[in-house]
Design an enzyme around this catalytic site. Structure first.
Site, PDB file in Angstrom:
ATOM      1  CE  LYS A 318      -4.273  -1.719   0.035  1.00  0.00           C
ATOM      2  NZ  LYS A 318      -5.243  -1.635   0.810  1.00  0.00           N
ATOM      3  NE  ARG A 353      -7.665  -8.485  -1.986  1.00  0.00           N
ATOM      4  CZ  ARG A 353      -7.066  -7.762  -2.804  1.00  0.00           C
ATOM      5  NH1 ARG A 353      -6.175  -6.918  -2.448  1.00  0.00           N
ATOM      6  NH2 ARG A 353      -7.383  -7.830  -4.106  1.00  0.00           N
TER       7      ARG A 353
END
Length: 376
Positions: A318, A353
């Site tokens: 991210k 994930r």
């Protein structure tokens, strides 16, 4: 955004019925499936037969004038709750974080489950591979399974900040050929979509899990599709939509606002015939949140156990990691991805994930080896 005031001891006037909401976070977790390893501790089992026990609970109370938090053992908190008039609410919350979860598609909760990401898109924010060629995506899926993925998450529409949605036909063209081939590889397949028609086609093609970034609100037909299908559903929190979600997102208290939303969505799902045993929640790190919001959520990610269903976290590569650690290239964010994932596991998160399956699995294996080597 209002801060959380930490109190050394609970006060008698903190809870007012009808004005105060109570949240619980299991704290001081011990990771061990061995009863003897925790026999000297005052502890309780997180989600029934899972690998964590907790010794204390953090209580967070939100009222219109302030948000406070304090820690205590179960017994001490029950003594406080009797005097405060919220024992029934406290006990209900404790039940939600301790009741036994059934296996997920035959997989037990003795360790975190790893969801490998397969982006069947030409514009994924991180992996830099044009996956519009189905053969490339299928090959990547096979590699993730070889690396140890417990489940594959296949998506055809980018949800990165600023992205623009695609048509239903285009999304179907991207994901269905991949799912049809990957579904025979021996691991469950999740369809990452917010479109009801794509959900239906993906389930027909062999997917067995729905992962919706809009928590089944993006399409008026998706809630009914999920209910009729009777498959596990991952409900993610997102403030706004991808194209504009990073335009000044605002929260009263980010961790609590996210929990309230996901709790409401879980209730709506159950009201529409979806079993709680088929629900998983995801706080949506990076979706309509500033870096500060994300960090506050990660610091108290264990609060999500209070919803009573398994928790998934997606922090892999991210931009949060890039901004904090100074790494512009998403592929070079492995260290930060692993650090945040392991931090979530320390708070009992059950699903990770990730893009980097082999590295995540290795990190979890070494963590477990150290735990097992520690004296009882």
């Amino acid at each position: 955004m209002r801060p959380v005031q930490i109190l050394p001891e609970p006060e008698g006037n903190l809870y007012v019925a009808g004005r105060t909401k109570l949240y619980l976070r299991p704290a001081d977790l011990i990771h061990s499936l061995s009863k003897t390893a925790v026999s000297k501790h005052e502890s309780d089992r997180l989600f029934g037969g899972g690998p964590h026990r907790f010794q204390k609970i953090e209580v967070v109370l939100r009222s219109p004038d302030r948000i406070v938090a304090f820690y205590g053992s179960v017994q001490n908190l029950r003594d406080w709750a009797i005097g405060a008039g919220c024992l029934e609410m406290l006990d209900a919350g404790i039940y939600r974080i301790t009741h036994r979860r059934p296996p997920f598609l035959g997989r037990h909760w003795d360790r975190p489950l790893i969801m490998g990401i397969v982006n069947a898109t030409p514009d994924s924010f991180s992996d830099g591979i044009n996956r519009r060629n189905a053969a490339v995506a299928v090959s990547h899926a096979h590699a993730l399974i070889e690396a140890g993925a417990d489940i594959l998450d296949i998506g055809g529409e980018s949800t990165r900040p600023g992205s623009v949605g695609i048509s239903e036909a285009e999304e179907l063209d991207r994901v269905i050929p991949v799912i049809e081939q990957v579904a025979g590889f021996g691991v469950p397949v999740s369809i990452d979509t917010s479109k009801a028609a794509v959900m239906i086609a993906a389930l027909t093609a062999g997917a067995s899990v729905i992962n919706d970034t809009t928590a089944l609100t993006g399409d008026p037909g998706s809630l009914g599709v999920a209910s009729r299908a009777g498959v596990p559903v991952i409900l993610m929190h997102m403030q706004g939509r991808p194209r504009t979600m990073q335009n000044q997102p605002y929260y009263d208290c980010a961790p609590l606002d996210v929990i309230d939303y996901l709790e409401a969505r879980a209730t709506a799902c159950q009201d529409n015939g979806i079993s709680a045993s088929n629900l998983i929640v995801d706080p949506g790190i990076g979706f309509g949140k500033t870096d500060h919001h994300n960090l506050l959520i990660l610091a108290r990610i264990g609060l999500l156990h209070g919803i009573g269903v398994p928790v998934m976290i997606g922090v892999s590569r991210k931009s949060l990691i890039g901004r904090i650690a100074g790494s512009e290239d998403p592929v070079r964010r492995l260290g930060g991805s692993l650090a945040l994932a392991l931090g979530a596991v320390e708070q009992g998160v059950q699903f990770l994930r990730v893009h980097d399956v082999a590295e995540t699995r290795q990190a979890l294996m070494l963590r477990q080896a150290v735990i097992e080597a520690a004296p009882a």
